[in-house]
Design an enzyme around this catalytic site. Structure first.
Site, PDB file in Angstrom:
ATOM      1  N   ASN A   1     -15.359  26.846 -24.746  1.00  0.00           N
ATOM      2  CA  ASN A   1     -16.168  26.061 -23.310  1.00  0.00           C
ATOM      3  C   ASN A   1     -16.103  25.755 -21.922  1.00  0.00           C
ATOM      4  O   ASN A   1     -14.106  26.350 -21.769  1.00  0.00           O
ATOM      5  CB  ASN A   1     -16.098  24.402 -24.126  1.00  0.00           C
ATOM      6  CG  ASN A   1     -16.011  24.580 -25.846  1.00  0.00           C
ATOM      7  OD1 ASN A   1     -17.604  24.211 -25.805  1.00  0.00           O
ATOM      8  ND2 ASN A   1     -15.428  23.170 -26.391  1.00  0.00           N
TER       9      ASN A   1
ATOM     10  N   SER B   1       0.746  -0.938   0.139  1.00  0.00           N
ATOM     11  CA  SER B   1      -0.250   0.159  -0.377  1.00  0.00           C
ATOM     12  C   SER B   1       0.711   1.001  -0.023  1.00  0.00           C
ATOM     13  O   SER B   1       0.977   2.296   0.116  1.00  0.00           O
ATOM     14  CB  SER B   1      -0.631  -0.107   0.688  1.00  0.00           C
ATOM     15  OG  SER B   1       0.035  -0.044   1.996  1.00  0.00           O
TER      16      SER B   1
ATOM     17  N   SER C   1     -11.892  24.499 -28.931  1.00  0.00           N
ATOM     18  CA  SER C   1     -12.562  23.457 -29.673  1.00  0.00           C
ATOM     19  C   SER C   1     -11.537  23.522 -30.586  1.00  0.00           C
ATOM     20  O   SER C   1     -11.025  24.729 -31.481  1.00  0.00           O
ATOM     21  CB  SER C   1     -14.245  23.866 -30.405  1.00  0.00           C
ATOM     22  OG  SER C   1     -14.188  22.547 -31.345  1.00  0.00           O
TER      23      SER C   1
ATOM     24  N   GLN D   1      -7.280  -1.618   4.754  1.00  0.00           N
ATOM     25  CA  GLN D   1      -6.066  -0.533   3.846  1.00  0.00           C
ATOM     26  C   GLN D   1      -6.630   0.228   2.851  1.00  0.00           C
ATOM     27  O   GLN D   1      -5.620   1.139   2.672  1.00  0.00           O
ATOM     28  CB  GLN D   1      -5.665  -1.619   3.623  1.00  0.00           C
ATOM     29  CG  GLN D   1      -3.759  -1.670   2.585  1.00  0.00           C
ATOM     30  CD  GLN D   1      -2.845  -2.469   2.784  1.00  0.00           C
ATOM     31  OE1 GLN D   1      -2.293  -2.361   3.998  1.00  0.00           O
ATOM     32  NE2 GLN D   1      -2.622  -3.205   1.134  1.00  0.00           N
TER      33      GLN D   1
ATOM     34  N   TYR E   1     -10.232  -5.385  13.428  1.00  0.00           N
ATOM     35  CA  TYR E   1      -9.309  -5.249  12.100  1.00  0.00           C
ATOM     36  C   TYR E   1      -8.741  -5.898  10.777  1.00  0.00           C
ATOM     37  O   TYR E   1      -8.519  -7.230  11.374  1.00  0.00           O
ATOM     38  CB  TYR E   1      -7.881  -5.072  12.589  1.00  0.00           C
ATOM     39  CG  TYR E   1      -6.441  -4.078  11.256  1.00  0.00           C
ATOM     40  CD1 TYR E   1      -7.290  -2.728  10.405  1.00  0.00           C
ATOM     41  CD2 TYR E   1      -6.324  -4.921  10.211  1.00  0.00           C
ATOM     42  CE1 TYR E   1      -6.866  -2.479   9.221  1.00  0.00           C
ATOM     43  CE2 TYR E   1      -6.042  -4.940   9.037  1.00  0.00           C
ATOM     44  CZ  TYR E   1      -5.498  -3.269   8.890  1.00  0.00           C
ATOM     45  OH  TYR E   1      -4.979  -3.146   7.449  1.00  0.00           O
TER      46      TYR E   1
ATOM     47  N   LYS F   1     -15.259  28.417 -30.105  1.00  0.00           N
ATOM     48  CA  LYS F   1     -16.458  27.727 -29.012  1.00  0.00           C
ATOM     49  C   LYS F   1     -15.267  27.997 -27.800  1.00  0.00           C
ATOM     50  O   LYS F   1     -14.421  28.792 -28.577  1.00  0.00           O
ATOM     51  CB  LYS F   1     -16.225  26.463 -29.182  1.00  0.00           C
ATOM     52  CG  LYS F   1     -17.346  25.595 -30.160  1.00  0.00           C
ATOM     53  CD  LYS F   1     -18.405  25.389 -29.566  1.00  0.00           C
ATOM     54  CE  LYS F   1     -18.715  24.453 -28.483  1.00  0.00           C
ATOM     55  NZ  LYS F   1     -18.740  23.036 -28.386  1.00  0.00           N
TER      56      LYS F   1
ATOM     57  N   GLU G   1     -17.139  22.048 -15.658  1.00  0.00           N
ATOM     58  CA  GLU G   1     -18.099  20.463 -16.472  1.00  0.00           C
ATOM     59  C   GLU G   1     -17.086  19.528 -15.737  1.00  0.00           C
ATOM     60  O   GLU G   1     -17.922  18.699 -15.122  1.00  0.00           O
ATOM     61  CB  GLU G   1     -17.692  20.569 -18.052  1.00  0.00           C
ATOM     62  CG  GLU G   1     -18.137  21.328 -18.893  1.00  0.00           C
ATOM     63  CD  GLU G   1     -18.530  21.274 -20.519  1.00  0.00           C
ATOM     64  OE1 GLU G   1     -18.973  20.858 -20.570  1.00  0.00           O
ATOM     65  OE2 GLU G   1     -17.458  22.206 -21.007  1.00  0.00           O
TER      66      GLU G   1
ATOM     67  N   ASN H   1      -2.242  -1.636  13.486  1.00  0.00           N
ATOM     68  CA  ASN H   1      -3.298  -1.317  13.309  1.00  0.00           C
ATOM     69  C   ASN H   1      -3.948  -0.090  13.831  1.00  0.00           C
ATOM     70  O   ASN H   1      -4.520   0.721  13.757  1.00  0.00           O
ATOM     71  CB  ASN H   1      -4.152  -2.767  14.316  1.00  0.00           C
ATOM     72  CG  ASN H   1      -3.986  -4.277  13.662  1.00  0.00           C
ATOM     73  OD1 ASN H   1      -3.978  -4.011  12.131  1.00  0.00           O
ATOM     74  ND2 ASN H   1      -4.309  -4.821  13.705  1.00  0.00           N
TER      75      ASN H   1
ATOM     76  N   THR I   1     -38.291  27.309 -10.804  1.00  0.00           N
ATOM     77  CA  THR I   1     -38.327  26.195 -10.514  1.00  0.00           C
ATOM     78  C   THR I   1     -38.865  25.509 -11.288  1.00  0.00           C
ATOM     79  O   THR I   1     -39.236  25.934 -12.818  1.00  0.00           O
ATOM     80  CB  THR I   1     -40.387  26.116  -9.184  1.00  0.00           C
ATOM     81  OG1 THR I   1     -40.979  27.196  -9.884  1.00  0.00           O
ATOM     82  CG2 THR I   1     -39.215  27.447  -8.066  1.00  0.00           C
ATOM     83  N   HIS I   2     -38.409  24.681 -10.966  1.00  0.00           N
ATOM     84  CA  HIS I   2     -38.511  23.161 -12.102  1.00  0.00           C
ATOM     85  C   HIS I   2     -38.347  23.822 -12.974  1.00  0.00           C
ATOM     86  O   HIS I   2     -38.311  23.498 -14.713  1.00  0.00           O
ATOM     87  CB  HIS I   2     -40.088  22.947 -12.669  1.00  0.00           C
ATOM     88  CG  HIS I   2     -41.461  22.476 -11.921  1.00  0.00           C
ATOM     89  ND1 HIS I   2     -41.383  21.056 -11.460  1.00  0.00           N
ATOM     90  CD2 HIS I   2     -41.400  23.468 -10.253  1.00  0.00           C
ATOM     91  CE1 HIS I   2     -42.158  21.484  -9.956  1.00  0.00           C
ATOM     92  NE2 HIS I   2     -42.056  22.352  -9.182  1.00  0.00           N
TER      93      HIS I   2
HETATM   94  N1  ARG Z   1      -1.208  -0.857   5.899  1.00  0.00           N
HETATM   95  C1  ARG Z   1      -2.391  -1.259   6.468  1.00  0.00           C
HETATM   96  C2  ARG Z   1      -3.553  -0.328   6.743  1.00  0.00           C
HETATM   97  O1  ARG Z   1      -3.272   0.670   5.975  1.00  0.00           O
HETATM   98  C3  ARG Z   1      -2.080  -1.255   8.044  1.00  0.00           C
HETATM   99  C4  ARG Z   1      -2.274  -1.928   9.110  1.00  0.00           C
HETATM  100  C5  ARG Z   1      -1.730  -3.158   9.009  1.00  0.00           C
HETATM  101  N2  ARG Z   1      -2.208  -4.189   9.923  1.00  0.00           N
HETATM  102  C6  ARG Z   1      -1.579  -5.443   9.437  1.00  0.00           C
HETATM  103  N3  ARG Z   1      -2.406  -6.954  10.601  1.00  0.00           N
HETATM  104  N4  ARG Z   1      -0.893  -6.039   8.762  1.00  0.00           N
HETATM  105  O2  ARG Z   1      -4.144  -0.818   6.535  1.00  0.00           O
END
Ligand code: ARG
Length: 469
Positions: A298, A35, A290, A335, A330, A296, A303, A121, A168-169
């Site tokens: 835009n 991650s 465009s 994650q 947890y 144009k 948007e 955690n 309105t509408h």
């Molecule tokens: N990268 C993990 C998260 O964002 C950290 C916690 C990981 N905990 C574990 N028991 N593997 O949640």
């Protein structure tokens, strides 16, 4: 942080676990589990959490004061390296693992004592809360900037006495001060800022000390941790603490609703900027041309603001769907809370300045707005005229309805009907009826608090100023 560059994949990854395993994890799991590409940005908050934890371990008698101080200095050195651009390596599982690796680089094996009594955690829950509280402040400032642009326009429109149709509408309804329309987009943003402030308060509950799920076995002072990390209170239950992502959901809801408000403002402007309305003209800096049609201009910024709010809404939905099926404690699904949260916040940080910029360079066409005020929009004022003369509103409504039908059949505006049509529609009509067909008079009469009348508008502008001060 999706474009994060990872350097130097190595086979002997620095891990915070692994003793009970004899084989390596599969590359396919590593790729899914990693991650760092998302959570790298948590490093300043994770370093803060770790420094506070080092002190907590000293006061619990786990570390000597020298050890605690060496760890703190080591974490400062890690932060300096990261600030200087040190990049994660491909084997860094997440931000916590990366910081642990860098701390080992700095102070050697003493770094291994830091993880005593804590778990990723409670660590990630704490660092993400700190990030979220900071995000509330950043978002608040950007929303405020947009409100300032809105207020500036509202004041100019008020000074010019510009009137426009309210719809309105999507049908012409009643005349209003154009400043009143502009401020209709101020107050939703004010509520957004109140929601962000409330979210920050709700987020300030400290999970650290919850450990993996059951609490910490060392006599650390959670109260001291709360104070040093700037939290308001302690999480009351460790099982809840490691899996509570209400704060993420709250912040994402606040963002999703903010996105919804920006989308509606953008939609008004896109519509009013069309040649058919031409109430507003766009500037150069926030519009595009465009490749094919030379004429144009835009309103892309608006948007994209409208479109981006859809993605933010999707992020909120993804988070809630993740949370709803989780058992207590947890679970690794959590994650992905950060992927959704960061995407939503990043999107808003892109959208808010673009909307503020696009609105800032809009110019208003008072002539076009006034031209859109047909006298049929004063039909309610006509009915009110009869009520003032003694008719019931129901009876007045029916008479004016007949007049509107007649004007449509003849293909003329209400004010072009002859007086005898009015007299035929209701005996209480008299020669002064045409005064009731003035848009300015219609606006002036609606001077109740929150109405479009001039005194009410002045008070509203003062209230908007107060909201920004
Ligand atoms: N990268 C993990 C998260 O964002 C950290 C916690 C990981 N905990 C574990 N028991 N593997 O949640």
């Amino acid at each position: 942080m999706t474009s994060l560059k990872l350097v130097g994949a190595d086979a002997t990854a620095h891990k915070l676990w692994g003793g009970r395993f004899s084989g390596d994890t599969a590359p396919a799991l590593d790729a899914l589990n990693r991650s760092i590409g998302v959570d790298f940005r948590l490093w300043p908050f994770d370093v803060r959490v770790s420094k506070a934890w080092a002190v907590a371990l000293w006061s619990a008698g786990v570390l000597t004061v020298e050890e605690s101080q060496r760890i703190e200095r080591g974490l400062d050195a890690v932060a300096a390296r990261l600030r200087g651009g040190a990049a994660p390596v491909a084997s860094d599982e997440d931000v916590h693992t990366m910081i642990d690796r860098l701390l080992h680089d700095e102070i050697g094996d003493l770094a291994s004592k830091l993880h005593t009594g804590r778990s990723r955690n409670d660590q990630v829950a704490t660092a993400t809360r700190l990030w979220a509280m900071d995000a509330c402040t950043v978002l608040d400032a950007r929303v405020r900037e947009l409100q300032q642009v809105i207020l500036g326009h509202a004041e100019a429109l008020q000074q010019d006495g510009t009137l426009m149709p309210a719809y309105t509408h999507m049908q012409r309804a009643q005349p209003i001060a154009a400043a009143h329309w502009m401020l209709a987009h101020f107050w939703p943003l004010d509520r957004d800022r109140a929601r962000l402030a409330q979210t920050a308060r709700d987020t300030a509950s400290l999970p650290l000390g919850a450990g993996a799920v059951a609490g910490c076995a060392y006599p650390i002072s959670r109260v001291l941790l709360q104070g040093s990390l700037g939290f308001d209170r302690l999480s009351p239950n460790s099982v809840d603490a490691v899996s509570d992502r209400d704060f993420v959901a709250e912040l994402m809801f606040a963002i999703a609703l903010l996105g919804t408000h920006l989308s509606r403002l953008a939609e008004d402007l896109v519509l009013y900027g069309s040649s058919e309305f031409a109430f507003v003209q766009f500037g150069d800096a926030f519009t595009t041309g465009s490749s094919m049609m030379p004429q144009k201009r835009n309103p892309d910024a608006l948007e994209l603001a409208r479109g981006s709010s859809a993605r933010v809404l999707g992020d909120l939905t993804a988070l809630l769907a993740t949370l709803k099926g989780l058992p207590s404690g947890y679970n690794k699904d959590l994650q992905d809370d950060k992927r959704a949260l960061f995407d939503a916040a990043d999107t808003m940080c892109l959208v808010l300045p673009a909307v503020a910029g696009a609105l800032g360079e809009v110019t208003f066409r008072a002539d076009r707005m006034h031209a859109a005020l047909s006298s049929a929009m004063m039909a309610t004022d006509l009915a009110d005229y009869l009520v003032r003369k003694g008719a019931t509103f129901r009876e007045a409504h029916a008479s004016v309805g007949r007049l509107v039908r007649e004007s449509e059949e003849r293909g003329v505006e209400l004010h072009s009907l002859p007086l005898k049509s009015f007299l035929a529609a209701h005996a209480l009509f008299a020669g002064d009826v045409f005064d009731s067909l003035s848009p300015a008079a219609s606006v002036e009469r609606r001077d109740v608090e929150g109405g479009t009348g001039p005194n009410a508008l002045r008070e509203q502008l003062a209230g908007a100023h107060a909201a920004l001060s």
